[in-house]
Design a protein around this motif. Structure first.
Motif, mmCIF file in Angstrom:
data_model
loop_
_atom_site.group_PDB
_atom_site.id
_atom_site.type_symbol
_atom_site.label_atom_id
_atom_site.label_comp_id
_atom_site.label_asym_id
_atom_site.label_seq_id
_atom_site.Cartn_x
_atom_site.Cartn_y
_atom_site.Cartn_z
ATOM 1 N N MET A 1 44.441 15.643 -21.553
ATOM 2 C CA MET A 1 45.314 15.906 -20.417
ATOM 3 C C MET A 1 45.854 14.623 -19.777
ATOM 4 S SD MET A 1 42.562 17.028 -17.499
ATOM 5 C CE MET A 1 41.211 15.941 -17.074
ATOM 6 N N PHE A 2 45.179 13.515 -20.027
ATOM 7 C CA PHE A 2 45.651 12.257 -19.442
ATOM 8 C C PHE A 2 46.759 11.606 -20.272
ATOM 9 C CE2 PHE A 2 41.329 12.627 -17.603
ATOM 10 C CZ PHE A 2 41.721 12.687 -16.274
ATOM 11 N N GLU A 3 47.268 12.360 -21.257
ATOM 12 C CA GLU A 3 48.477 11.913 -21.950
ATOM 13 C C GLU A 3 49.694 12.024 -21.038
ATOM 14 O OE1 GLU A 3 48.835 14.325 -25.375
ATOM 15 O OE2 GLU A 3 47.083 13.476 -26.410
ATOM 16 N N TYR A 4 49.600 12.880 -20.027
ATOM 17 C CA TYR A 4 50.709 13.077 -19.098
ATOM 18 C C TYR A 4 50.641 12.036 -17.982
ATOM 19 C CZ TYR A 4 50.771 17.620 -21.399
ATOM 20 O OH TYR A 4 50.812 18.626 -22.336
ATOM 21 N N GLU A 5 51.799 11.465 -17.649
ATOM 22 C CA GLU A 5 51.832 10.421 -16.622
ATOM 23 C C GLU A 5 51.400 10.953 -15.260
ATOM 24 O OE1 GLU A 5 54.834 7.046 -14.723
ATOM 25 O OE2 GLU A 5 55.599 8.506 -16.164
ATOM 26 N N LEU A 11 44.809 10.735 -11.309
ATOM 27 C CA LEU A 11 43.481 10.139 -11.480
ATOM 28 C C LEU A 11 43.381 8.831 -10.710
ATOM 29 C CD1 LEU A 11 40.701 10.074 -12.817
ATOM 30 C CD2 LEU A 11 41.759 8.935 -14.788
ATOM 31 N N ALA A 12 44.424 8.009 -10.786
ATOM 32 C CA ALA A 12 44.429 6.751 -10.034
ATOM 33 C C ALA A 12 44.328 7.021 -8.534
ATOM 34 C CB ALA A 12 45.699 5.962 -10.352
ATOM 35 N N ALA A 13 45.036 8.051 -8.066
ATOM 36 C CA ALA A 13 44.985 8.404 -6.645
ATOM 37 C C ALA A 13 43.576 8.841 -6.248
ATOM 38 C CB ALA A 13 45.993 9.512 -6.343
ATOM 39 N N VAL A 14 42.931 9.644 -7.085
ATOM 40 C CA VAL A 14 41.568 10.093 -6.812
ATOM 41 C C VAL A 14 40.620 8.903 -6.737
ATOM 42 C CG1 VAL A 14 39.590 11.299 -7.837
ATOM 43 C CG2 VAL A 14 41.812 12.426 -7.726
ATOM 44 N N ASP A 120 49.189 18.075 -2.717
ATOM 45 C CA ASP A 120 49.710 18.146 -4.090
ATOM 46 C C ASP A 120 49.576 16.775 -4.738
ATOM 47 O OD1 ASP A 120 50.907 18.870 -6.427
ATOM 48 O OD2 ASP A 120 52.950 18.887 -5.637
ATOM 49 N N ILE A 121 48.368 16.479 -5.164
ATOM 50 C CA ILE A 121 48.095 15.152 -5.698
ATOM 51 C C ILE A 121 48.795 14.905 -7.038
ATOM 52 C CG2 ILE A 121 46.029 15.665 -7.066
ATOM 53 C CD1 ILE A 121 44.775 13.136 -5.729
ATOM 54 N N LEU A 122 49.199 15.978 -7.721
ATOM 55 C CA LEU A 122 49.860 15.825 -9.018
ATOM 56 C C LEU A 122 51.289 15.295 -8.882
ATOM 57 C CD1 LEU A 122 48.688 19.067 -10.868
ATOM 58 C CD2 LEU A 122 47.653 16.793 -10.881
ATOM 59 N N VAL A 225 32.695 11.240 -7.950
ATOM 60 C CA VAL A 225 32.347 12.205 -9.007
ATOM 61 C C VAL A 225 32.986 13.561 -8.718
ATOM 62 C CG1 VAL A 225 30.463 13.499 -10.058
ATOM 63 C CG2 VAL A 225 30.230 11.034 -9.691
ATOM 64 N N CYS A 226 32.902 14.026 -7.486
ATOM 65 C CA CYS A 226 33.521 15.308 -7.131
ATOM 66 C C CYS A 226 35.040 15.234 -7.261
ATOM 67 C CB CYS A 226 33.146 15.711 -5.703
ATOM 68 S SG CYS A 226 31.425 16.216 -5.499
ATOM 69 N N GLY A 227 35.612 14.064 -6.942
ATOM 70 C CA GLY A 227 37.053 13.898 -7.067
ATOM 71 C C GLY A 227 37.523 13.986 -8.513
ATOM 72 N N ILE A 228 36.852 13.262 -9.393
ATOM 73 C CA ILE A 228 37.236 13.279 -10.817
ATOM 74 C C ILE A 228 36.983 14.656 -11.429
ATOM 75 C CG2 ILE A 228 36.733 12.307 -13.089
ATOM 76 C CD1 ILE A 228 36.031 9.676 -11.670
ATOM 77 N N ALA A 229 35.801 15.220 -11.149
ATOM 78 C CA ALA A 229 35.480 16.546 -11.693
ATOM 79 C C ALA A 229 36.446 17.594 -11.152
ATOM 80 C CB ALA A 229 34.047 16.916 -11.335
ATOM 81 N N GLY A 230 36.791 17.479 -9.868
ATOM 82 C CA GLY A 230 37.723 18.437 -9.276
ATOM 83 C C GLY A 230 39.103 18.358 -9.902
ATOM 84 N N LEU A 231 39.558 17.149 -10.208
ATOM 85 C CA LEU A 231 40.859 16.973 -10.856
ATOM 86 C C LEU A 231 40.856 17.593 -12.248
ATOM 87 C CD1 LEU A 231 43.713 15.695 -10.922
ATOM 88 C CD2 LEU A 231 42.629 13.595 -11.803
#
Length: 261
Positions: A1-5, A11-14, A120-122, A225-231
């Motif tokens: 999924m991290f192929e998408y910009e 992820l960087a924001a998290v 809307d972090i995306l 950890v919660c941020g990355i897992a949540g994303l």
């Protein structure tokens, strides 16, 4: 999924936002400032409304400026020392939120601001990441140079004052930094849940920590950890990222609470 910009940007924001919440949350929980940070989050709507009235294309500046002024005003109320300080702050928070909603809803236009409620972090882009990076660096520097004095003030403000520490100055600097972080993060995290993200990691960490160093470390780790897992989970479940992170952080808090009891 991290192929998408957009996912890489998210992820960087998290990775920038969650450590800030982990650090700031420890001071908020210890100082019993949850009502303060909640009021500050609600004031973002009014900051946006002011920017709209002034015809700004980007309302981030108006949000940050209004947030800083609002935070200093809330701090001034807190130092008035009256028994109803929390009630007064809640009243101003509700009033400010209502004013912002009223302005933004004129002509039925509030629908385009709905994303502010849950974030809307995306949709974050690289220029906005640069603002979060600046806030991250500022917070780390502030923590390195000011934490000991802030902790001293938290433990015994009278003794800190007698030692020549400008208590009001450091407290105002802390709420200014808190206002900047909240205002820069609100559109990515969400107005309704930003206070939960500030408090939950620190509250869970306090259930586990045995000293101040482990308290901060656990808080940051839980937030990240919660941020990355949540994303990641939000990507696969099609649930908004902010609420997913809050659900995970809530789960961690309840688990640590049960462990503590």
């Amino acid at each position: 999924m991290f192929e998408y910009e957009f996912m890489r940007n998210a992820l960087a924001a998290v990775l920038l936002i969650t450590p800030l919440f982990g650090l700031m949350g420890t001071m908020i929980v210890d100082n019993r400032m949850s009502f303060f940070s909640d009021a500050l989050g609600h004031s973002a709507i009014t900051g946006i409304a002011i920017g709209v009235i002034m015809g700004m294309n980007h309302t981030t500046v108006s949000m940050v400026v209004f947030g800083i002024l609002f935070a200093l005003f809330l701090n001034w109320i807190k130092y008035r020392g009256k028994a109803g300080a929390e009630t007064i702050i809640s009243v101003f928070s509700s009033c400010g939120l209502a004013i912002g909603l009223a302005i933004l809803s004129v002509g039925g236009n509030f629908s385009k601001y709905n994303s502010l409620l849950i974030g809307d972090i995306l949709s974050i882009n690289r220029s906005e990441l640069a603002g979060l990076l600046a806030a991250f660096v500022l917070t780390v520097l502030f923590w390195l140079f000011c934490f000991n004095k802030l902790h001293f003030i938290n433990v015994n403000p009278s003794l800190a004052r007698s030692k020549g520490i400008p208590v009001r100055l450091y407290d105002n600097l802390f709420v200014i930094l808190l206002a900047i972080i909240v205002m820069l993060s609100i559109q990515w995290v969400g107005l309704l849940i930003i206070n939960a993200l500030l408090i939950l990691p620190a509250a869970a960490a306090r259930n586990l920590a045995r000293n101040m160093r482990s308290y901060h470390l656990y808080s940051v780790l839980i937030a990240v950890v919660c941020g990355i897992a949540g994303l990641i989970l939000s990507y696969y479940t099609d649930i908004a990222t902010g609420p997913m992170i809050v659900l995970l952080a809530s789960g961690v808090f309840f688990l640590t609470f049960l462990k503590r009891t």
